[in-house]
Design a protein around this motif. Structure first.
Motif, short mmCIF file in Angstrom:
data_model
loop_
_atom_site.label_atom_id
_atom_site.label_comp_id
_atom_site.label_asym_id
_atom_site.label_seq_id
_atom_site.Cartn_x
_atom_site.Cartn_y
_atom_site.Cartn_z
N ALA A 750 0.87 -1.19 0.00
CA ALA A 750 0.00 0.00 0.00
C ALA A 750 0.90 1.23 0.00
CB ALA A 750 -0.91 0.00 1.22
N ASP A 751 0.64 2.14 -0.93
CA ASP A 751 1.58 3.25 -1.14
C ASP A 751 0.80 4.55 -1.28
OD1 ASP A 751 3.81 4.68 -1.67
OD2 ASP A 751 4.42 3.57 -3.45
N TYR A 752 1.30 5.60 -0.60
CA TYR A 752 0.78 6.94 -0.85
C TYR A 752 1.33 7.42 -2.19
CZ TYR A 752 -0.95 7.85 3.93
OH TYR A 752 -1.66 7.84 5.11
N SER A 753 0.45 7.82 -3.08
CA SER A 753 0.88 8.25 -4.42
C SER A 753 1.19 9.75 -4.43
CB SER A 753 -0.22 7.95 -5.45
OG SER A 753 0.14 8.44 -6.72
N GLN A 754 2.40 10.09 -4.91
CA GLN A 754 2.81 11.49 -5.10
C GLN A 754 2.56 12.33 -3.84
OE1 GLN A 754 0.31 12.38 -8.44
NE2 GLN A 754 1.73 11.49 -9.93
N ILE A 755 2.87 11.74 -2.69
CA ILE A 755 2.44 12.38 -1.45
C ILE A 755 3.17 13.69 -1.19
CG2 ILE A 755 4.04 11.20 0.12
CD1 ILE A 755 0.29 12.02 0.66
N GLU A 756 4.43 13.79 -1.56
CA GLU A 756 5.17 15.02 -1.26
C GLU A 756 4.65 16.18 -2.10
OE1 GLU A 756 9.38 14.49 -1.33
OE2 GLU A 756 9.37 13.06 0.32
N LEU A 757 4.25 15.93 -3.33
CA LEU A 757 3.64 16.98 -4.15
C LEU A 757 2.29 17.40 -3.57
CD1 LEU A 757 4.46 15.81 -7.78
CD2 LEU A 757 5.28 17.89 -6.66
N ARG A 758 1.55 16.43 -3.08
CA ARG A 758 0.25 16.74 -2.47
C ARG A 758 0.43 17.58 -1.20
NH1 ARG A 758 -4.03 13.35 -4.45
NH2 ARG A 758 -3.20 12.03 -6.12
N ILE A 759 1.46 17.23 -0.41
CA ILE A 759 1.74 18.02 0.78
C ILE A 759 2.17 19.43 0.39
CG2 ILE A 759 3.28 18.25 2.77
CD1 ILE A 759 3.37 15.16 2.85
N ALA A 760 2.98 19.54 -0.67
CA ALA A 760 3.40 20.87 -1.14
C ALA A 760 2.20 21.71 -1.54
CB ALA A 760 4.36 20.73 -2.32
N ALA A 761 1.23 21.09 -2.19
CA ALA A 761 0.02 21.81 -2.57
C ALA A 761 -0.76 22.25 -1.33
CB ALA A 761 -0.85 20.93 -3.46
N GLU A 762 -0.78 21.39 -0.31
CA GLU A 762 -1.49 21.71 0.92
C GLU A 762 -0.83 22.88 1.64
OE1 GLU A 762 -4.31 21.55 3.84
OE2 GLU A 762 -4.28 20.04 2.24
N VAL A 763 0.46 22.79 1.89
CA VAL A 763 1.13 23.79 2.72
C VAL A 763 1.29 25.12 1.99
CG1 VAL A 763 2.32 22.08 4.12
CG2 VAL A 763 3.43 22.95 2.07
N SER A 764 1.44 25.08 0.65
CA SER A 764 1.66 26.33 -0.09
C SER A 764 0.36 27.06 -0.42
CB SER A 764 2.40 26.04 -1.39
OG SER A 764 1.58 25.30 -2.30
N GLU A 765 -0.76 26.31 -0.37
CA GLU A 765 -2.07 26.86 -0.71
C GLU A 765 -2.13 27.34 -2.17
OE1 GLU A 765 -3.18 29.85 2.09
OE2 GLU A 765 -2.98 28.52 3.82
N ASP A 766 -1.32 26.70 -3.03
CA ASP A 766 -1.35 27.06 -4.45
C ASP A 766 -2.62 26.48 -5.08
OD1 ASP A 766 0.77 28.00 -6.80
OD2 ASP A 766 -0.67 26.49 -7.47
N GLU A 767 -3.50 27.37 -5.56
CA GLU A 767 -4.82 26.94 -6.05
C GLU A 767 -4.72 26.03 -7.26
OE1 GLU A 767 -3.95 30.04 -5.54
OE2 GLU A 767 -5.34 31.02 -4.15
N THR A 768 -3.80 26.32 -8.17
CA THR A 768 -3.69 25.53 -9.40
C THR A 768 -3.28 24.10 -9.08
OG1 THR A 768 -3.02 27.52 -10.59
CG2 THR A 768 -2.60 25.40 -11.66
#
Length: 976
Positions: A750-768
């Motif tokens: 079981a693997d988190y997919s692209q989790i670091e990019l998803r976290i980056a989107a969360e913490v940066s609040e980048d809408e796109t």
């Protein structure tokens, strides 16, 4: 004992006291301080004020040469042929300094291979020096790495000598510290004053001789402020520094004493009584100005080093212990094993190989880890429990308390084989009870049976230091490993992950205690005895101290954690509950297919031979040692004339980055990279893994380490299963060798997919970026559309977008991206600029992180895990840049660490709750691996997915969903 062995032991003992550095050719001709009848030469420097801190500056290369020639007769080498004598001798001397003198500050300075400012003035400076022996230069990178990974400041500066660095630092800090220059080099005598002294390794025994102003005068006949003039007159043949012909040390000292200085001598040269000496000095007058320049140590270098940077620490990182393992320094491994963050397998000692005996000879005495301060620990009241009645009374008392600390003493460190020797318990500070499991009327089984109800009573909190070990040991006796309620090691790690987390260092940090060390209890090396044979009184003091001090630490550390509630939550909701999960995973172990790995080893050996043959052909057909950086550099850059990309302290670099850069144009470099990769895979995994199978279980039992990585990520060791490559064909084949516990079972990944990019989107609040994940778009395809301005994305576009997606999170520059994508640097710059314009908030967030880190001194994950970042204001670009990258990494990688740890806890709870037989066996980065019972597959998939998604939300992912991917198979590769 053979006569040769007797001779070698004798040489190993006396040579450190006989041999001089190549920098110090004339010194043995002079009488020693003891021959002159000097007094006040103690092994330990005496401070003018006990409150004045001591700064020790070590002349690295001089001490290395000394060690090399001292142990040269034994020709110390590892089994693979790495020479080790200089490294061993140097480290022994360094550790003796740390142990005997306990310096508050320490730095090691080394020369570089580059020409210095003295060569610019006089090209023949040191021209008569022989080249250093090849087997010495091979050891220098190891020595540098040992020093730095130990936690000791090391410095070298092109254009200057170590003398200049030490002289400049001595003058800079002489008003703040007592300075001790550790060197066999006479030239440092010119620096000695009331604040600066020399410690010179003795030529007579394993001590150090102290040289203050008085001893300099008694030894050389002049005072320190006259030393430069004396040295100028006599010259220095070892450095090719010209002097006046016929003027030796005694004559020069007499002249300087008579006239006071060179300047006064030349003003009154007519008063010299010996005509021949007078004419020789007059003939040399012009070149003596040059000589004075050459022998004068520079003391005004601009060195941006603070005292705090020179504070020695204890070695607790994997790099230091891997170096000891590679160099086969068994005695050092045993000396430091209580500090090791990993479990080290036993190794032969390089000196054992030379002498065929158990212990190495001592060079300049023994040594231990950098000592911490301190006052002896005033032991509390520690009771011995040896009867059933005494144990019964203790259990009754424990039933009435709200918490107690428990610690185990065992026969060995292997949890699966270890048996209990004693159990110590403390429920009141400065008092503890040590239960003897061997020598009284109590057996280990009886002791655990009596304690079991209390350990399984979760209304009473149990405290431990590295409780995972105790939990795994007690699990063999039928105690579930879920009893740990607070762990001082984990709490201290959360307070500051970059500190040392062993009990001895923490006791020194918080209480100023000097605790009893394990090696002090059982001895070291040949004299080490079994813990079961230690006198019971000594065992009670040692074991009782462990429980008592841990209880005291728990109260202090918990109070500090509660000052920052988020840190307390991370400790109690993530790290402490994880102890139970990791214990069960380690006990479960993983299975491997030994037959498959044996076949893979044969295949790899052939591939390595083919690669070597290709390299020889590309290099003209002549064979050489491809594994020797020196020989490889000679072939590539001198014979084949490839363009060198980087120089190191020992010559041209042939590291991975250099070879990757060359590979774009020269196929031989690519072939060397392939050769190295194949060798590493064979030695690290294919050949090593089968040897680590536990004889009792038939499985691999890796150790998961919670307190190693500063980001919060888990690491694994003995063996390290987290670095098995997945992108190469051979790496994938290695994963194919990991199989279920039973032929009828499966593995589930079981693997988190692209989790670091998803976290980056969360913490940066980048809408796109957030929108792409919220709508389920493929982020790499979406990025390619934005960056390249197209709707139809090719595979090549997506590949480039993927590289830039991950690269920009960690500060990738156009040059690096160009190398990864094999494109021009200008194109790489355009891609990064376009990326920044499409995800603007991501980049503004990265800048904000660095600014906040400078202000607060630390960065945080979404859950509040903290890492303190030093060096953000460093004047050194590379140091400052590294600190900035660490600041950027932490919120993303640390949040991913919190997430996967929570997922492990939640999944384990669900498996327990549902009483399933499938078990979690591995955690690798963002992946969990399970031994799956096929009938439980549907339920396992459902609970894993729910648990991992809940963990993402609880780790702080409120706006960007986590995607969990799962697969099953008969081996790890199929499942992944």
């Amino acid at each position: 004992m053979f006569p040769y062995q007797c001779f070698v032991r004798f040489i190993a003992k006396i040579l450190p006291t006989m041999t001089t550095s190549l920098f110090d050719s004339f010194e043995d001709a002079l009488p020693t301080s003891k021959e002159l009848g000097l007094t006040n030469l103690n092994n330990k420097p005496t401070s003018e004020s006990e409150e004045t801190p001591k700064l020790f500056l070590l002349d690295g290369m001089a001490l290395v040469y000394r060690a090399y020639f001292a142990l040269m007769p034994m020709q110390m080498k590892t089994k693979s042929g790495i020479p080790t004598g200089a490294a061993y001798g140097f480290m022994t001397t360094l550790l003796k300094i740390l142990e005997q003198y306990q310096p508050e500050y320490l730095l090691v300075a080394f020369d570089t291979r580059e020409k210095t400012f003295r060569h610019e003035r006089f090209p023949a400076y040191k021209a008569n020096r022989p080249a250093p022996p090849e087997d010495l230069t091979q050891q220098l990178p190891y020595i540098f790495s040992l020093v730095e990974s130990y936690g000791i400041k090391l410095i070298m500066q092109p254009g200057f000598e170590a003398d200049d660095i030490m002289g400049s630092l001595a003058i800079k800090f002489q008003n703040d510290c007592e300075i001790f220059l550790v060197t066999p080099d006479k030239d440092f005598s010119q620096l000695v004053n009331s604040k600066i002294k020399i410690l010179k390794p003795s030529r007579e025994d394993d001590s150090f001789d102290l040289y203050s102003r008085r001893e300099i005068h008694e030894r050389y006949g002049v005072y320190p402020e006259q030393f430069i003039d004396m040295l100028t007159l006599m010259g220095d043949s070892s450095d090719n520094v010209p002097g006046a012909e016929g003027v030796g040390p005694k004559t020069a000292a007499g002249i300087i004493n008579e006239f006071g200085s060179l300047e006064n001598l030349f003003n009154n040269i007519h008063q010299l009584k010996k005509p021949k000496v007078k004419s020789n000095i007059l003939a040399a007058q012009t070149k003596l100005t040059l000589s004075k320049f050459l022998v004068t140590i520079k003391t005004d270098m601009d060195l941006a080093i603070s005292l705090s940077e020179m504070k020695p620490t204890s070695p607790q990182n994997e790099k230091f212990f891997s170096l000891l393992q590679e160099l086969e320094f068994k005695s050092f491994i045993n000396r430091f094993k209580h500090l090791s963050p990993v479990t080290l397998p036993s190794v032969p000692d390089a000196i054992d190989e030379a002498l065929e005996r158990d212990e190495p000879p001592v060079l300049n005495g023994g040594g231990v880890s950098a000592p911490v301060l301190i006052q002896p620990h005033t032991l509390g009241t520690y009771h011995l429990i040896q009867t059933k009645a005494e144990l019964h009374q203790l259990v009754l008392s424990l039933g009435e308390v709200s918490e107690f600390c428990i610690d185990t003493e065992t026969t060995e460190l292997d949890e699966l084989n270890a048996k209990l020797v004693a159990v110590s318990i403390s429920y009141k500070e400065h008092e503890s009870f040590v239960i003897d499991c061997l020598r009284g009327e109590l057996t280990d089984i009886e002791v655990v049976s009596a304690l079991k109800p209390i350990l399984q009573n979760h209304t009473i909190r149990k405290i431990a230091q590295n409780g995972k070990y105790d939990a795994m040991v007690l699990n063999k006796y039928g105690i579930e490993p879920n009893w740990v309620g607070f762990d001082t090691m984990l709490g201290h790690y959360i307070l500051d992950p970059d500190k040392a987390h062993n009990m001895d260092d923490m006791a020194a940090e918080y209480f100023g205690y000097k605790t009893i060390l394990y090696k002090e209890l059982v001895g070291e090396g040949k004299s080490e005895k079994l813990i079961s044979s230690v006198p019971i009184e000594s065992l009670v003091q040692y074991s009782g101290q462990d429980a008592d001090v841990t209880l005291q630490l728990a109260h202090v550390i918990e109070a500090k954690l509660k000052e920052s509630p988020k840190l307390f939550e991370v400790t109690m909701e993530i790290e402490v509950p994880l102890v139970n999960v990791l214990s069960k995973m380690e006990l479960a172990g993983v299975c491997i297919d030994k037959v498959m790995l044996a076949k893979l080893s044969e295949t790899l050996s052939k591939e390595i031979d083919y690669a070597a043959a290709d390299i020889y052909r590309a290099c003209g057909g002549e064979q050489f040692n491809i594994d020797s950086p020196k020989q490889l550099a000679e072939v590539l850059f001198e014979r084949l004339k490839l363009p060198p990309k980087k120089r190191t302290k020992t010559g041209y670099s042939t590291d991975v980055r250099v070879l990757e850069e060359l590979a774009a144009e020269f196929p031989v470099a690519e072939k060397i990279l392939e050769y190295r990769s194949l060798q590493k895979l064979r030695s690290t995994y294919v050949e090593s893994l089968p040897t680590l199978i536990h004889p009792k279980t038939g499985r691999l039992h890796t150790s998961f380490n919670q307190t190693v990585a500063s980001t919060g990520r888990l690491s694994s060791s003995s063996p390290n299963l987290q670095n098995i490559p997945i992108r190469t064909e051979i790496g994938r084949e290695i994963r194919r060798a990991f199989i279920p516990h039973h032929p009828e079972h499966l593995l589930l990944s079981a693997d988190y997919s692209q989790i670091e990019l998803r976290i980056a989107a969360e913490v940066s609040e980048d809408e796109t970026m957030r929108k792409a994940f919220q709508t389920g778009e493929d982020i790499h395809t979406r990025t390619a559309q934005l960056v390249f301005g197209v709707q139809e994305v090719t595979k090549d576009m997506r590949r480039k977008a993927k590289e830039v997606n991950f690269g920009v999170l960690y500060g990738i520059q156009p040059f690096g991206l160009a190398q990864r994508l094999d494109i021009p640097q200008s194109e790489a710059k355009e891609i990064i600029d376009s990326y920044k314009s499409k995800y603007p908030k991501l980049f503004s967030f990265l800048k904000t992180i660095i600014e906040e880190a400078r202000t607060k001194g630390y960065v945080e994950t979404l859950r509040g895990r903290r890492r303190y970042i030093a060096d953000l204001a460093s004047k050194n670009f590379s140091i400052r840049n590294g600190a900035e990258r660490a600041a950027i990494n932490m919120p993303i990688q640390g949040t991913a660490a919190d997430m996967i740890k929570l997922a492990m806890i939640y999944v384990d709870r669900e498996i327990e709750k549902r009483k399933l037989s499938s078990v979690m066996i591995l955690q690798v980065h963002d992946e969990l691996l399970f031994n799956l019972i096929p009938l439980e597959e549907a339920e396992m998939r459902e609970l894993i997915s729910q648990s991992m998604k809940k963990a993402a939300i609880d780790a702080g992912m409120k706006h960007v969903p986590a995607l969990v991917e799962m697969g099953t198979g008969k081996n790890w590769l199929e499942a992944h």
